[in-house]
Design a protein around this motif. Structure first.
Motif: not given
Length: 189
Positions: A3-4, A11-13, A19-24, A29-33
């Motif tokens: 997931t971007k 790119e994150n898992e 987000c593993s870098i910025c914490g955003y 939606l993508e996870i739900e999809n």
């Protein structure tokens, strides 16, 4: 599948919520999809498995019903063949002494579900045999044997007519005793 992050493009898992870098916060939606895709695939797989199981169950049921009906409603030629085989097997040991006065010469599988035992009375002539005495003492014991002997169970089950034929020591016919299925039909096996 990754997931971007919409904030920093890292790119994150796809299982990560942030987000593993910025914490955003990552788009849900993508996870739900992907979760709904997985659930959809599972549902389709379950439907295929159910259809496969239902089809397999139908096939197995059909095979079982087929073999049960074949064994319950065997054509008469199959029983006739079984009777011929039984006669051939018994005849391997014939002639056979039954007692001091009687020899089983042979057995015969006759038409119409009939099995015949052919006996020879080795010490008596026809003139010496008292048929009334035979009927009084021998016939009831023969009938009781047919009704109770476990080895006669298949005859009883298949409603076989059993004929006991006797000759005297000279080979002259003396008498027959015929046991029809109605004479033993009340026996519970």
């Amino acid at each position: 599948m990754k997931t971007k992050c919409s904030n920093c493009q890292t790119e994150n898992e796809n299982t990560s919520k942030y987000c593993s870098i910025c914490g955003y916060r990552l788009p849900i939606l993508e996870i739900e999809n992907s979760v709904s895709e997985i659930e959809s695939k599972k549902t389709n797989k379950l439907k295929r498995d159910f259809n496969l199981k239902a089809t397999l169950g139908f096939v197995i049921s059909f095979v079982i019903v087929f073999f049960v009906t074949q064994s319950l409603f065997k054509p008469s030629f199959s029983l006739d063949k079984q009777l011929v085989d039984a006669a051939n097997e018994l005849n391997k040991n014939c002639p056979m002494n039954v007692d001091a006065d009687t020899v089983l010469e042979n057995t015969v599988a006759a038409p119409n579900k009939t099995f015949q035992y052919n006996y020879l009375l080795i010490r008596l002539t026809k003139a010496e045999i008292k048929i009334d005495t035979i009927k009084k003492y021998l016939f009831p014991s023969i009938l009781e044997n047919v009704r109770s002997n476990p080895q006669m169970k298949s005859f009883r089950h298949n409603k076989v007519t059993i004929n006991y034929s006797y000759k005297d020591k000279n080979g002259v016919f003396v008498f027959d005793y015929i046991i029809k299925p109605e004479m033993y039909s009340d026996v519970k096996d």
